[in-house]
Design a protein around this motif. Structure first.
Motif, PDB file in Angstrom:
ATOM      1  N   LYS A   2      -5.955  13.405   0.901  1.00 48.19           N
ATOM      2  CA  LYS A   2      -5.066  13.493   0.342  1.00 48.19           C
ATOM      3  C   LYS A   2      -4.154  12.279   0.412  1.00 48.19           C
ATOM      4  O   LYS A   2      -3.683  11.620  -0.273  1.00 48.19           O
ATOM      5  CB  LYS A   2      -3.996  14.306   0.057  1.00 48.19           C
ATOM      6  N   GLY A   3      -4.782  11.527   1.738  1.00 49.42           N
ATOM      7  CA  GLY A   3      -4.052  10.689   1.959  1.00 49.42           C
ATOM      8  C   GLY A   3      -4.664   8.943   0.883  1.00 49.42           C
ATOM      9  O   GLY A   3      -4.568   9.085   0.190  1.00 49.42           O
ATOM     10  N   LYS A   4      -3.912   7.503   1.785  1.00 50.61           N
ATOM     11  CA  LYS A   4      -4.589   6.732   1.462  1.00 50.61           C
ATOM     12  C   LYS A   4      -5.878   6.587   0.956  1.00 50.61           C
ATOM     13  O   LYS A   4      -6.830   6.766   2.006  1.00 50.61           O
ATOM     14  CB  LYS A   4      -3.880   5.450   1.937  1.00 50.61           C
ATOM     15  N   LYS A   5      -6.017   6.070   0.336  1.00 47.52           N
ATOM     16  CA  LYS A   5      -8.175   6.063   0.033  1.00 47.52           C
ATOM     17  C   LYS A   5      -8.345   5.281  -0.832  1.00 47.52           C
ATOM     18  O   LYS A   5      -7.258   4.567  -2.104  1.00 47.52           O
ATOM     19  CB  LYS A   5      -8.333   7.810  -0.460  1.00 47.52           C
ATOM     20  N   PHE A   6      -9.712   4.246  -1.098  1.00 46.15           N
ATOM     21  CA  PHE A   6      -9.930   3.549  -1.833  1.00 46.15           C
ATOM     22  C   PHE A   6     -11.451   3.684  -2.190  1.00 46.15           C
ATOM     23  O   PHE A   6     -11.852   3.979  -0.883  1.00 46.15           O
ATOM     24  CB  PHE A   6      -9.606   1.549  -1.212  1.00 46.15           C
ATOM     25  N   GLU A   8      -2.176   5.108  10.872  1.00 45.74           N
ATOM     26  CA  GLU A   8      -2.014   4.874   9.241  1.00 45.74           C
ATOM     27  C   GLU A   8      -3.613   5.188   9.008  1.00 45.74           C
ATOM     28  O   GLU A   8      -3.797   4.283   9.300  1.00 45.74           O
ATOM     29  CB  GLU A   8      -1.281   4.270   9.219  1.00 45.74           C
ATOM     30  N   CYS A   9      -3.742   5.826   8.223  1.00 43.39           N
ATOM     31  CA  CYS A   9      -4.841   5.979   7.926  1.00 43.39           C
ATOM     32  C   CYS A   9      -5.345   5.427   6.636  1.00 43.39           C
ATOM     33  O   CYS A   9      -5.054   5.676   5.697  1.00 43.39           O
ATOM     34  CB  CYS A   9      -5.995   7.107   7.841  1.00 43.39           C
ATOM     35  N   ILE A  10      -6.610   4.904   5.972  1.00 43.42           N
ATOM     36  CA  ILE A  10      -7.114   4.570   5.141  1.00 43.42           C
ATOM     37  C   ILE A  10      -8.166   4.814   5.088  1.00 43.42           C
ATOM     38  O   ILE A  10      -9.120   5.020   5.186  1.00 43.42           O
ATOM     39  CB  ILE A  10      -6.718   3.129   5.037  1.00 43.42           C
ATOM     40  N   THR A  18     -11.308  11.320   8.747  1.00 43.96           N
ATOM     41  CA  THR A  18      -9.555  10.223   8.624  1.00 43.96           C
ATOM     42  C   THR A  18      -9.193  11.709   9.041  1.00 43.96           C
ATOM     43  O   THR A  18      -8.213  10.942   9.656  1.00 43.96           O
ATOM     44  CB  THR A  18      -9.847   9.502   6.926  1.00 43.96           C
ATOM     45  N   GLU A  49      -5.123  11.880  11.719  1.00 44.82           N
ATOM     46  CA  GLU A  49      -4.010  11.310  10.839  1.00 44.82           C
ATOM     47  C   GLU A  49      -2.970  11.058  11.896  1.00 44.82           C
ATOM     48  O   GLU A  49      -1.885  10.376  11.570  1.00 44.82           O
ATOM     49  CB  GLU A  49      -3.658  12.025   9.968  1.00 44.82           C
TER      50      GLU A  49
END
Length: 157
Positions: free
Chosen positions: A69-73, A54-56, A46, A50
């Motif tokens: 540290k980024g957007k995560k699910f 825009e990464c998930i 991921t 970056e």
């Protein structure tokens, strides 16, 4: 869960190998827009995107995702928690061999925009490898040391 137990040392074990695969993927896709990394783990792959997207990051292991540290699910490839036609780029680096191939690919196509770029690497030793070869027969196939990398760019159809 195995990956929860190894989360702390995962990067030390697998980062170099993952980055080799990412380097190959980057030769073929031109990442931009919104990217989903399925089976992102600690976010090694991921992070590599970056500066372009825009990464998930999505992974079933909460412990692995703590290192990103980024957007995560927290989630699985077989039931992606996103709307239809949502992502411009979807990657999955050496993780889908753990998923149900038919369900995972169906979900990937559901959340991918019609012209989305998709890159998926599958372990050559995986028992599901032949199913992925069949499901992704229209993708470019690149033999890597341990994986087969399947790539669909928005220019290939």
């Amino acid at each position: 869960m195995y990956y929860n137990k190894i989360a702390r040392g995962y990067n030390e074990l697998h980062e170099e190998e993952q980055l080799k695969k990412i380097k190959i993927i980057k030769k073929y896709i031109k990442p931009k827009g919104l990217l989903l990394d399925i089976g992102a783990g600690t976010g090694i792959s991921t992070k590599a995107f970056e500066k372009y997207c825009e990464c998930i990051a999505l992974d079933p292991s909460k412990e692995m995702l703590k290192h990103y540290k980024g957007k995560k699910f927290v989630g699985k490839a077989e039931s992606l928690p996103f709307p239809n036609n949502y992502f411009d780029v979807i990657i999955s680096v050496t993780s889908l061999h753990l998923a149900n191939p038919e369900k995972a690919i169906k979900e990937i196509f559901r959340v991918a925009k019609p012209n989305a770029q998709i890159a998926i690497s599958i372990l050559k030793k995986s028992k599901n490898q032949s199913k992925y070869k069949k499901l992704l027969k229209n993708f470019k196939q690149i033999e890597e040391e341990k994986d087969i990398i399947f790539i669909r760019t928005n220019q290939t159809y």
